[in-house]
Design a protein around this motif. Structure first.
Motif, PDB file in Angstrom:
ATOM      1  N   LEU A  54       0.833  -1.213   0.000  1.00 23.99           N
ATOM      2  CA  LEU A  54       0.000   0.000   0.000  1.00 23.99           C
ATOM      3  C   LEU A  54       0.863   1.257   0.000  1.00 23.99           C
ATOM      4  O   LEU A  54       0.541   2.248  -0.659  1.00 23.99           O
ATOM      5  N   SER A  55       1.982   1.178   0.701  1.00 26.72           N
ATOM      6  CA  SER A  55       2.890   2.317   0.703  1.00 26.72           C
ATOM      7  C   SER A  55       3.471   2.522  -0.705  1.00 26.72           C
ATOM      8  O   SER A  55       3.627   3.663  -1.166  1.00 26.72           O
ATOM      9  N   GLY A  56       3.733   1.416  -1.384  1.00 30.86           N
ATOM     10  CA  GLY A  56       4.204   1.503  -2.774  1.00 30.86           C
ATOM     11  C   GLY A  56       3.165   2.197  -3.645  1.00 30.86           C
ATOM     12  O   GLY A  56       3.489   3.094  -4.432  1.00 30.86           O
ATOM     13  N   VAL A  57       1.908   1.811  -3.480  1.00 31.22           N
ATOM     14  CA  VAL A  57       0.833   2.419  -4.284  1.00 31.22           C
ATOM     15  C   VAL A  57       0.708   3.910  -3.957  1.00 31.22           C
ATOM     16  O   VAL A  57       0.588   4.747  -4.854  1.00 31.22           O
ATOM     17  N   SER A  58       0.763   4.239  -2.685  1.00 28.70           N
ATOM     18  CA  SER A  58       0.654   5.662  -2.302  1.00 28.70           C
ATOM     19  C   SER A  58       1.765   6.494  -2.927  1.00 28.70           C
ATOM     20  O   SER A  58       1.620   7.702  -3.091  1.00 28.70           O
ATOM     21  N   ASN A  59       2.873   5.853  -3.257  1.00 27.44           N
ATOM     22  CA  ASN A  59       4.010   6.589  -3.811  1.00 27.44           C
ATOM     23  C   ASN A  59       4.186   6.419  -5.317  1.00 27.44           C
ATOM     24  O   ASN A  59       5.208   6.812  -5.865  1.00 27.44           O
ATOM     25  N   GLY A  60       3.203   5.808  -5.973  1.00 32.13           N
ATOM     26  CA  GLY A  60       3.261   5.802  -7.439  1.00 32.13           C
ATOM     27  C   GLY A  60       3.138   4.452  -8.115  1.00 32.13           C
ATOM     28  O   GLY A  60       3.012   4.385  -9.337  1.00 32.13           O
ATOM     29  N   ALA A  61       3.203   3.341  -7.348  1.00 28.05           N
ATOM     30  CA  ALA A  61       3.025   2.028  -7.996  1.00 28.05           C
ATOM     31  C   ALA A  61       1.556   1.876  -8.389  1.00 28.05           C
ATOM     32  O   ALA A  61       0.665   2.397  -7.713  1.00 28.05           O
ATOM     33  N   ARG A  62       1.292   1.173  -9.483  1.00 30.48           N
ATOM     34  CA  ARG A  62      -0.096   0.965  -9.917  1.00 30.48           C
ATOM     35  C   ARG A  62      -0.380  -0.508 -10.209  1.00 30.48           C
ATOM     36  O   ARG A  62      -1.371  -0.839 -10.846  1.00 30.48           O
ATOM     37  N   GLN A  63       0.491  -1.381  -9.765  1.00 25.13           N
ATOM     38  CA  GLN A  63       0.209  -2.818  -9.831  1.00 25.13           C
ATOM     39  C   GLN A  63       0.704  -3.431  -8.524  1.00 25.13           C
ATOM     40  O   GLN A  63       1.787  -3.090  -8.038  1.00 25.13           O
ATOM     41  N   ILE A  64      -0.131  -4.320  -7.970  1.00 23.21           N
ATOM     42  CA  ILE A  64       0.279  -5.050  -6.760  1.00 23.21           C
ATOM     43  C   ILE A  64       0.349  -6.526  -7.115  1.00 23.21           C
ATOM     44  O   ILE A  64      -0.594  -7.084  -7.672  1.00 23.21           O
ATOM     45  N   GLU A  65       1.467  -7.171  -6.780  1.00 23.05           N
ATOM     46  CA  GLU A  65       1.572  -8.618  -6.949  1.00 23.05           C
ATOM     47  C   GLU A  65       1.213  -9.244  -5.604  1.00 23.05           C
ATOM     48  O   GLU A  65       1.680  -8.800  -4.553  1.00 23.05           O
TER      49      GLU A  65
END
Ligand code: KIV
Ligand code: ZN
Length: 384
Positions: free
Chosen positions: A215-226
């Motif tokens: 979720l921290s990755g998404v908050s900082n710009g990631a748009r895919q979660i594995e």
């Protein structure tokens, strides 16, 4: 309008690597169909070069699944990529997922290469994969422990070579959320043409941080979660699909969402657990047996007055029929009365008090008091 986060499911690859979870082709197909029905965007179906069985499974899934991208894993090795391309040939939407270790630990101790050679190998792999498929994802293995400046060089080079998705795995589950989020932010701000590719998270759970890191990755710009169903995966597991999906759904203010049909979550959780012979821990978030059961008197009283007092998710939202009030020696009168009423009896104040005293003795003897025990108890206190 929420920002879409793509769900890349690796239950059949990272999840299936777990000892005892090995699946045959038919079992993999059953799970792949369920994943398509659940609404995942990408199914990582396997590692085709790893065995003839895995090649066949990826090939069959690629033939049958039409609405979801089907992906095969490779190392940055020519033969791996050629074999994955062959397995994925029938796919409507094929993706090759190739990559190499980028931490100094992996470069010097595992690969016995140097930093520049690793970049060359990554670029060669992406270029070769691009000759077979348009959609090529690159993983920088052990990115969690990779120096950010060097990682940025790797990612810039593979995007220039044609990578459509760049995966930043915390392979060893080492990072904490601030650190992982800062890594994604650093790449967003320092890699030329970063917007030409989707940034993906792939977080392992060795410190119990996989969901928070994703979720921290998404908050900082990631748009895919594995992620995987039930969070299965190497060692302590991978990011749990149900946790990241429901966290984004519940926290609308994050403005991110997925295409997952959440009402199917519980069903697929049981399917994966049964097929892979991997029990779900009772206190597992969202899908554990206790996730929607209330057992202490204070909580039971609160839930009977209003579910919202102790439930942040309506169980129906994830396909659980209803939450349960479990009767134990820690239960109070409200819970006992509620369960007795569900059995069709209404008790006077005196009868309830008598039943409650009997119930406490019974509950001290038993772990949980079930309906049949309650029927006995009601007979003993002569309640109609
Ligand atoms: O954990 C990891 O780094 C992986 C890669 C192969 C993507 O599973
Ligand atoms: Zn992994």
């Amino acid at each position: 309008m929420n920002d879409k986060v793509f769900i890349f499911d690796t239950t059949l690859r990272d999840g299936e690597q777990v000892p005892g979870c090995r699946l045959n082709t038919e079992e993999k197909l059953v799970i792949a169909r369920a994943l398509e029905g659940l609404g995942v965007d990408i199914i990582e179906a396997g590692f085709p070069i790893s065995s003839p069985g895995d090649f066949e499974a990826v090939n069959r899934i690629a033939s049958e699944i039409r609405n979801t991208t089907v992906c095969g894993l490779t190392r940055a090795v020519k033969k791996d990529i050629e074999v994955a391309a062959e397995a994925l040939k029938p796919a409507a939407r094929p993706r090759i997922h190739t990559g190499i270790g980028t931490s100094d630990q992996h470069i010097f101790t595992k690969l016995r290469l140097d930093r520049d050679r690793v970049i060359e190998r990554g670029v060669e792999a992406v270029k070769l994969a691009k000759t077979f498929v348009e959609d090529v994802e690159f993983y920088a293995e052990d990115a969690g422990r990779t120096d950010n400046e060097y990682l940025a060089r790797v990612i810039e080079a593979v995007i220039a070579a044609g990578a459509t998705v760049v995966n930043i795995p915390d392979t060893t589950g080492y990072c904490i959320p601030e650190e992982y989020g800062a890594k994604i932010k650093f790449l967003k701000e320092n890699v030329k043409n970063i917007d030409k590719a989707i940034i993906s998270t792939h977080c392992h759970n060795d410190l119990g941080m996989a969901t928070a890191n994703s979720l921290s990755g998404v908050s900082n710009g990631a748009r895919q979660i594995e992620c995987t169903v039930n969070g299965i995966g190497e060692r302590a597991g991978n990011t749990s699909m149900e946790e990241v999906v429901m966290a984004m759904r519940k926290h609308n203010m994050l403005n991110f969402d997925t295409a997952i049909h959440t009402q199917k979550i519980y069903e697929i959780s049981r399917l994966v657990s049964d097929t892979m012979r991997m029990p779900v821990q009772p206190n597992k978030a969202i899908v554990g047996d206790n996730a929607f059961s209330h057992s202490s008197g204070i909580h039971q009283d609160g839930v009977i007055k209003s579910r919202d007092n102790y439930e942040i998710i309506d169980p129906a939202e994830v396909g659980v029929s209803e939450s349960s009030i479990v009767l134990t020696a820690r239960s109070g009168r409200a819970a006992l009365f509620y369960r007795i009423q569900k059995l069709g009896h209404t008790l006077s104040h005196e009868a309830l008090e008598e039943a409650y005293q009997e119930f406490l003795k019974m509950a001290d003897r038993l772990q949980t008091v079930e309906d049949e025990h309650l029927q006995e108890l009601l007979q003993a206190v002569k309640v109609a």
